[in-house]
Motif scaffolding. Structure first.
Motif, PDB file in Angstrom:
ATOM      1  N   ASP A   1       3.401   9.684  -9.730  1.00 33.59           N
ATOM      2  CA  ASP A   1       2.692   9.887 -10.984  1.00 33.59           C
ATOM      3  C   ASP A   1       2.047  11.276 -11.008  1.00 33.59           C
ATOM      4  O   ASP A   1       2.008  11.919 -12.041  1.00 33.59           O
ATOM      5  CB  ASP A   1       1.612   8.809 -11.152  1.00 33.59           C
ATOM      6  CG  ASP A   1       2.188   7.470 -11.575  1.00 33.59           C
ATOM      7  OD1 ASP A   1       3.358   7.432 -12.013  1.00 33.59           O
ATOM      8  OD2 ASP A   1       1.454   6.443 -11.437  1.00 33.59           O
ATOM      9  N   ARG A   2       1.516  11.712  -9.877  1.00 35.66           N
ATOM     10  CA  ARG A   2       0.905  13.038  -9.814  1.00 35.66           C
ATOM     11  C   ARG A   2       1.944  14.126 -10.024  1.00 35.66           C
ATOM     12  O   ARG A   2       1.674  15.142 -10.661  1.00 35.66           O
ATOM     13  CB  ARG A   2       0.198  13.235  -8.470  1.00 35.66           C
ATOM     14  CG  ARG A   2      -1.170  12.598  -8.470  1.00 35.66           C
ATOM     15  CD  ARG A   2      -1.958  12.980  -7.237  1.00 35.66           C
ATOM     16  NE  ARG A   2      -2.274  11.708  -6.543  1.00 35.66           N
ATOM     17  CZ  ARG A   2      -2.267  11.538  -5.262  1.00 35.66           C
ATOM     18  NH1 ARG A   2      -1.999  12.526  -4.465  1.00 35.66           N
ATOM     19  NH2 ARG A   2      -2.537  10.380  -4.766  1.00 35.66           N
ATOM     20  N   LEU A   3       3.138  13.934  -9.466  1.00 33.98           N
ATOM     21  CA  LEU A   3       4.192  14.911  -9.645  1.00 33.98           C
ATOM     22  C   LEU A   3       4.657  14.966 -11.094  1.00 33.98           C
ATOM     23  O   LEU A   3       4.948  16.048 -11.644  1.00 33.98           O
ATOM     24  CB  LEU A   3       5.395  14.569  -8.733  1.00 33.98           C
ATOM     25  CG  LEU A   3       5.215  14.867  -7.263  1.00 33.98           C
ATOM     26  CD1 LEU A   3       6.463  14.394  -6.506  1.00 33.98           C
ATOM     27  CD2 LEU A   3       4.981  16.325  -7.022  1.00 33.98           C
ATOM     28  N   VAL A   4       4.694  13.838 -11.734  1.00 34.48           N
ATOM     29  CA  VAL A   4       5.125  13.784 -13.126  1.00 34.48           C
ATOM     30  C   VAL A   4       4.072  14.448 -14.005  1.00 34.48           C
ATOM     31  O   VAL A   4       4.400  15.166 -14.961  1.00 34.48           O
ATOM     32  CB  VAL A   4       5.375  12.311 -13.555  1.00 34.48           C
ATOM     33  CG1 VAL A   4       5.617  12.213 -15.045  1.00 34.48           C
ATOM     34  CG2 VAL A   4       6.528  11.726 -12.788  1.00 34.48           C
ATOM     35  N   GLU A   5       2.813  14.282 -13.674  1.00 36.07           N
ATOM     36  CA  GLU A   5       1.733  14.865 -14.480  1.00 36.07           C
ATOM     37  C   GLU A   5       1.706  16.371 -14.326  1.00 36.07           C
ATOM     38  O   GLU A   5       1.317  17.095 -15.249  1.00 36.07           O
ATOM     39  CB  GLU A   5       0.395  14.301 -14.060  1.00 36.07           C
ATOM     40  CG  GLU A   5       0.204  12.838 -14.457  1.00 36.07           C
ATOM     41  CD  GLU A   5      -1.110  12.265 -13.943  1.00 36.07           C
ATOM     42  OE1 GLU A   5      -1.858  12.950 -13.258  1.00 36.07           O
ATOM     43  OE2 GLU A   5      -1.353  11.090 -14.213  1.00 36.07           O
ATOM     44  N   GLU A   6       2.124  16.875 -13.240  1.00 34.31           N
ATOM     45  CA  GLU A   6       2.068  18.333 -13.027  1.00 34.31           C
ATOM     46  C   GLU A   6       3.194  18.969 -13.691  1.00 34.31           C
ATOM     47  O   GLU A   6       3.633  19.415 -14.524  1.00 34.31           O
ATOM     48  CB  GLU A   6       2.148  18.648 -11.555  1.00 34.31           C
ATOM     49  CG  GLU A   6       0.981  18.205 -10.797  1.00 34.31           C
ATOM     50  CD  GLU A   6       1.121  18.560  -9.323  1.00 34.31           C
ATOM     51  OE1 GLU A   6       2.111  19.133  -8.901  1.00 34.31           O
ATOM     52  OE2 GLU A   6       0.222  18.204  -8.597  1.00 34.31           O
TER      53      GLU A   6
ATOM     54  N   ASP B   1       0.836  -1.207   0.000  1.00 38.31           N
ATOM     55  CA  ASP B   1       0.000   0.000   0.000  1.00 38.31           C
ATOM     56  C   ASP B   1       0.869   1.254   0.000  1.00 38.31           C
ATOM     57  O   ASP B   1       0.579   2.227  -0.712  1.00 38.31           O
ATOM     58  CB  ASP B   1      -0.931   0.015   1.220  1.00 38.31           C
ATOM     59  CG  ASP B   1      -2.103  -0.943   1.060  1.00 38.31           C
ATOM     60  OD1 ASP B   1      -2.317  -1.432  -0.064  1.00 38.31           O
ATOM     61  OD2 ASP B   1      -2.803  -1.199   2.083  1.00 38.31           O
ATOM     62  N   ALA B   2       1.948   1.221   0.793  1.00 36.18           N
ATOM     63  CA  ALA B   2       2.854   2.370   0.836  1.00 36.18           C
ATOM     64  C   ALA B   2       3.533   2.553  -0.515  1.00 36.18           C
ATOM     65  O   ALA B   2       3.701   3.691  -1.005  1.00 36.18           O
ATOM     66  CB  ALA B   2       3.889   2.180   1.937  1.00 36.18           C
ATOM     67  N   ALA B   3       3.907   1.455  -1.153  1.00 39.82           N
ATOM     68  CA  ALA B   3       4.548   1.538  -2.469  1.00 39.82           C
ATOM     69  C   ALA B   3       3.562   2.076  -3.495  1.00 39.82           C
ATOM     70  O   ALA B   3       3.922   2.905  -4.349  1.00 39.82           O
ATOM     71  CB  ALA B   3       5.074   0.175  -2.885  1.00 39.82           C
ATOM     72  N   MET B   4       2.320   1.621  -3.413  1.00 45.19           N
ATOM     73  CA  MET B   4       1.294   2.124  -4.344  1.00 45.19           C
ATOM     74  C   MET B   4       1.037   3.600  -4.113  1.00 45.19           C
ATOM     75  O   MET B   4       0.891   4.375  -5.069  1.00 45.19           O
ATOM     76  CB  MET B   4      -0.002   1.339  -4.161  1.00 45.19           C
ATOM     77  CG  MET B   4       0.085  -0.097  -4.635  1.00 45.19           C
ATOM     78  SD  MET B   4       0.265  -0.225  -6.394  1.00 45.19           S
ATOM     79  CE  MET B   4      -1.406  -0.057  -6.883  1.00 45.19           C
ATOM     80  N   ALA B   5       1.025   4.005  -2.868  1.00 43.60           N
ATOM     81  CA  ALA B   5       0.817   5.426  -2.558  1.00 43.60           C
ATOM     82  C   ALA B   5       1.988   6.255  -3.070  1.00 43.60           C
ATOM     83  O   ALA B   5       1.803   7.361  -3.609  1.00 43.60           O
ATOM     84  CB  ALA B   5       0.635   5.605  -1.056  1.00 43.60           C
ATOM     85  N   ALA B   6       3.181   5.725  -2.928  1.00 43.51           N
ATOM     86  CA  ALA B   6       4.358   6.444  -3.419  1.00 43.51           C
ATOM     87  C   ALA B   6       4.321   6.535  -4.938  1.00 43.51           C
ATOM     88  O   ALA B   6       4.665   7.581  -5.523  1.00 43.51           O
ATOM     89  CB  ALA B   6       5.624   5.738  -2.955  1.00 43.51           C
TER      90      ALA B   6
END
Length: 114
Positions: free
Chosen positions: A109-114, A99-104
């Motif tokens: 992914d959000r940082l890359v999209e921004e 879960d922690a890996a998925m959250a990371a």
């Protein structure tokens, strides 16, 4: 006293023989009953020895075996419970790590999209 003459002596002898035969018959019956009682007494002694053996040897051995088996089964149950808890703890840790890996990954992914 009643003295019997020669004429009645045969009857007296016959009565004595009959009484003797009756007494002998009773003695034979008593002897056979005594033999039966001796056999019965021996059977009772054997049965008492068997009962004592059961009470004092066999039943205590079986009771000890039962208590040993119960303690071993209880120990196995405790080991299985401990093993199960350990596996559950490992799965929970693996699940939390994934879960922690998925959250990371989601955060990256959000940082890359921004």
């Amino acid at each position: 006293q009643d003295y019997q003459g020669l004429g009645k002596g045969g009857a007296q002898f016959k009565n004595a023989a009959t009484a003797h035969e009756t007494a002998l018959s009773f003695l034979i019956d008593i002897a056979s009953l005594q033999t039966a009682f001796v056999i019965l007494d021996e059977a009772i002694k054997v049965t008492n020895r068997r009962v004592n053996a059961l009470d004092n040897v066999i039943i205590p051995r079986i009771a000890l075996s039962i208590s040993y088996i119960i303690s071993e089964l209880d120990e196995m149950d405790r080991e299985d419970f401990f093993r199960l808890k350990k596996v559950q703890k490992q799965k929970k840790a693996e699940h939390e790590a994934s879960d922690a890996a998925m959250a990371a990954l989601d955060a990256s992914d959000r940082l890359v999209e921004e």
